[in-house]
Design an enzyme around this catalytic site. Structure first.
Site, PDB file in Angstrom:
ATOM      1  N   LYS A 253     -12.656  -3.239   4.582  1.00 27.45           N
ATOM      2  CA  LYS A 253     -11.474  -4.042   4.944  1.00 27.45           C
ATOM      3  C   LYS A 253     -10.705  -3.377   6.086  1.00 27.45           C
ATOM      4  CE  LYS A 253      -8.455  -7.305   4.916  1.00 27.45           C
ATOM      5  NZ  LYS A 253      -7.136  -6.909   5.167  1.00 27.45           N
TER       6      LYS A 253
ATOM      7  N   GLU B 138     -10.200  -6.929  13.997  1.00 27.96           N
ATOM      8  CA  GLU B 138      -9.148  -7.957  14.156  1.00 27.96           C
ATOM      9  C   GLU B 138      -8.154  -7.530  15.256  1.00 27.96           C
ATOM     10  OE1 GLU B 138      -7.235  -9.145  10.341  1.00 27.96           O
ATOM     11  OE2 GLU B 138      -5.356  -8.541  11.283  1.00 27.96           O
TER      12      GLU B 138
ATOM     13  N   ALA C 161       0.839  -1.200   0.000  1.00 26.23           N
ATOM     14  CA  ALA C 161       0.000   0.000   0.000  1.00 26.23           C
ATOM     15  C   ALA C 161       0.873   1.249   0.000  1.00 26.23           C
ATOM     16  CB  ALA C 161      -0.902  -0.015   1.224  1.00 26.23           C
TER      17      ALA C 161
ATOM     18  N   HIS D  78     -12.577  -4.149   9.165  1.00 24.98           N
ATOM     19  CA  HIS D  78     -12.337  -5.573   9.450  1.00 24.98           C
ATOM     20  C   HIS D  78     -11.040  -5.708  10.243  1.00 24.98           C
ATOM     21  CE1 HIS D  78     -10.048  -9.227   8.504  1.00 24.98           C
ATOM     22  NE2 HIS D  78     -11.200  -9.878   8.407  1.00 24.98           N
ATOM     23  N   ASN D  79     -10.002  -5.018   9.770  1.00 23.31           N
ATOM     24  CA  ASN D  79      -8.713  -5.126  10.454  1.00 23.31           C
ATOM     25  C   ASN D  79      -8.754  -4.472  11.836  1.00 23.31           C
ATOM     26  OD1 ASN D  79      -7.932  -6.287   8.062  1.00 23.31           O
ATOM     27  ND2 ASN D  79      -5.985  -5.223   7.978  1.00 23.31           N
TER      28      ASN D  79
ATOM     29  N   SER E  87      -9.171 -10.680   2.543  1.00 26.91           N
ATOM     30  CA  SER E  87      -8.730 -11.133   3.861  1.00 26.91           C
ATOM     31  C   SER E  87      -8.618 -12.647   3.921  1.00 26.91           C
ATOM     32  CB  SER E  87      -9.708 -10.680   4.946  1.00 26.91           C
ATOM     33  OG  SER E  87      -9.285 -11.209   6.192  1.00 26.91           O
TER      34      SER E  87
HETATM   35  C1  6PG Z   1      -6.217 -10.127   6.638  1.00 30.51           C
HETATM   36  C2  6PG Z   1      -5.188  -9.448   7.500  1.00 30.51           C
HETATM   37  C3  6PG Z   1      -4.132  -8.847   6.632  1.00 30.51           C
HETATM   38  C4  6PG Z   1      -2.836  -8.562   7.341  1.00 30.51           C
HETATM   39  C5  6PG Z   1      -2.844  -7.288   8.133  1.00 30.51           C
HETATM   40  C6  6PG Z   1      -2.136  -7.388   9.441  1.00 30.51           C
HETATM   41  O1  6PG Z   1      -7.374  -9.741   6.744  1.00 30.51           O
HETATM   42  O2  6PG Z   1      -5.858 -11.034   5.905  1.00 30.51           O
HETATM   43  O3  6PG Z   1      -5.773  -8.465   8.269  1.00 30.51           O
HETATM   44  O4  6PG Z   1      -4.688  -7.750   5.990  1.00 30.51           O
HETATM   45  O5  6PG Z   1      -2.385  -9.634   8.076  1.00 30.51           O
HETATM   46  O6  6PG Z   1      -2.200  -6.367   7.332  1.00 30.51           O
HETATM   47  O7  6PG Z   1      -2.006  -6.110   9.892  1.00 30.51           O
HETATM   48  P1  6PG Z   1      -0.933  -5.663  10.949  1.00 30.51           P
HETATM   49  O8  6PG Z   1       0.419  -5.951  10.339  1.00 30.51           O
HETATM   50  O9  6PG Z   1      -1.200  -4.219  11.043  1.00 30.51           O
HETATM   51  O10 6PG Z   1      -1.176  -6.445  12.184  1.00 30.51           O
END
Ligand code: 6PG
Length: 470
Positions: free
Chosen positions: A185, A192, A79, A188-189, A131
């Site tokens: 997304k 997460e 990105a 979502h993160n 994801s």
């Molecule tokens: C997904 C994950 C993916 C990635 C993240 C981790 O949905 O597959 O979220 O996008 O593992 O970038 O983010 P960090 O490095 O910020 O923990």
């Protein structure tokens, strides 16, 4: 024509890109991948499954020229600037109507800018969240496309074919206008981050506070994963406790330094929620705790000044595990509630028209935050698609209320022992504030009016008021 054989092109043959391409090929699509580095091309070609049509190249023009029209090209590159750089290389090679997909974790404002930029040149550009990590890309990720409704039908069959399936339904849906795909997304993160923080806190209390070893923790997470806490993150945590370090023979988790990295999506979620004025404190604290974890040497110094946590005693193993289970369930649900509440507002504020029932539906499989709880949210949003917060759903309310007492017990034990449970406490705090008919913010308004004449509203009369406080 021999030079127009391929259905789909992919730029960026890292593990994610490679796996997604191989996944498409498994589903009968002829695919071609580009990477500047010939080594990545060789890696792709070494994994081709016999009977599938896959080609690699380190010549971008060759890839573009080998695609059917309109060209469908996904970028899976880092990105930020790399996305713009790749676009500049691509543009002279494209024809009007071609469809470019950014499948990386781009910031949604960059996506909005790129949509406009590419549209002005006659191309379609879609921001699509993907994801599921490396394994998900190969076997079936959750895919979050947004924007350009004209372009979507051209890529829909492929995205549906490669995505994870739940009850035979693909974990992909068009999620709204503009940069909706990347916005969903990002959130979502954020969720997460929240859930990962909560799991780490529960681990800390059971391990450092109560003394459970890795084998016992494996058993606990194994059982949890067979019940209402079933989820991808609980499942991998279960397995993490058993993994041995090749170098020392110890459990790997015990030799990993306690400094968490991040790529930015959690922080972006918090930043945007702040801009929109939406409370997502579980996600915020998860970002903050990763930041605090990075200050390892300062924490070591502080640990010499302040007293250490004490062991949790006076409770049986079964009881503390039951409390932990309830607290993790409670906090996890609150983390989803906050992320979804943010999506609800952002969808309106940014005119994205994000369909929340579809969001939770496609999160049920393939993605990192997939869990049996998503089925519960799907039911809630199906009954009421414009639910502003899932805590207002009566079924969800019952789930939360039945875990409340144990969550409080768990958080207070952790607090008395000195084990940090910021994510769990703030989840409880959010819940307590959200369900409060009255908050003490009347006093804050009085103070603001006292020192700054910021005015206030009254409970008994319409209008804006100011008092002479002195
Ligand atoms: C997904 C994950 C993916 C990635 C993240 C981790 O949905 O597959 O979220 O996008 O593992 O970038 O983010 P960090 O490095 O910020 O923990």
């Amino acid at each position: 024509m021999a030079n127009q054989l391929f259905d789909f092109g992919l730029i960026g043959l890292g593990v994610m890109g490679r796996n997604l391409l191989l996944n498409m090929a498994d589903h009968g699509f002829a695919v071609i991948g580009y990477n500047r580095s010939p080594q990545k091309v060789t890696e792709l070609e070494s994994e081709i499954v016999p009977g599938t049509t896959v080609k690699g190249t380190s010549d971008l023009a060759e890839m573009v020229n080998a695609l059917k029209s309109p060209r469908r090209i996904m970028m899976l590159v880092q990105a930020g600037n790399p996305v713009d750089q790749v676009l500049e290389e691509l543009i002279p090679l494209l024809s009007k109507g071609d469809i470019i997909i950014d499948g990386g974790n781009s910031h949604y404002t960059d996506t909005l800018r790129r949509v406009k930029y590419m549209q002005d040149k006659g191309f379609h550009f879609m921001g699509v969240g993907v994801s599921g990590g490396e394994e998900g890309a190969r076997r079936g990720p959750s895919i979050m496309p947004g924007g350009d409704p004209e372009a979507y039908p051209h890529v829909q069959p492929m995205l549906e074919a490669v995505s994870a399936k739940v009850n035979g339904e693909p974990c992909v849906a068009h999620l709204g206008k503009g940069a909706a795909g990347h916005y969903v997304k990002m959130v979502h993160n954020g969720i997460e981050y929240g859930i990962m923080q909560l799991i780490s806190e529960v681990y800390d209390v059971l391990h450092r506070g109560y003394g459970l070893d890795n084998d016992e923790l494996h058993e606990v997470f194994k059982q949890w994963n067979e019940g209402e806490l079933q989820s991808f993150l609980v499942e991998i945590t279960r397995d993490i406790f058993l993994k041995k370090d090749d170098k020392t023979g110890k459990r790997l988790v015990d030799v990993i330094l306690d400094k968490a990295g991040s790529k930015g999506t959690g922080k972006w979620t918090s930043q945007d929620a702040m801009d929109l004025g939406i409370a997502i404190p579980t996600i915020d604290i998860a970002v903050s705790m990763r930041n605090l974890s990075a200050l390892k040497s300062e924490r070591v110094a502080a640990s010499k000044i302040y007293t250490s946590p004490v062991k949790i005693t006076g409770i049986s193993k079964e009881e503390i595990i039951a409390e932990a289970r309830a607290a993790l369930f409670f906090g996890t649900l609150i983390s989803y509630a906050q992320g979804l509440a943010l999506l609800y507002v952002a969808s309106k504020e940014y005119d994205m028209e994000i369909p929340l029932p579809q969001v939770v539906k496609i999160w049920r499989g393939g993605c990192i935050i997939r869990s049996t709880l998503l089925e519960v949210y799907y039911k809630a949003y199906t009954a009421n698609p414009s639910l502003s917060n899932i805590l207002l759903d009566t079924n969800i309310a019952e789930l939360i209320k039945s875990r409340e007492a144990n969550t409080r017990k768990f958080v207070s034990k952790a607090s008395l022992s000195g084990i940090p449970v910021a994510g769990l406490s703030v989840s409880l705090g959010y819940y307590d504030a959200y369900r409060s008919e009255t908050m003490p913010t009347n006093l804050i308004q009085a103070q603001r009016d006292f020192f700054g004449a910021h005015t206030f509203q009254r409970v008994d009369e319409e209008g804006i008021f100011h008092a002479q406080w002195q």
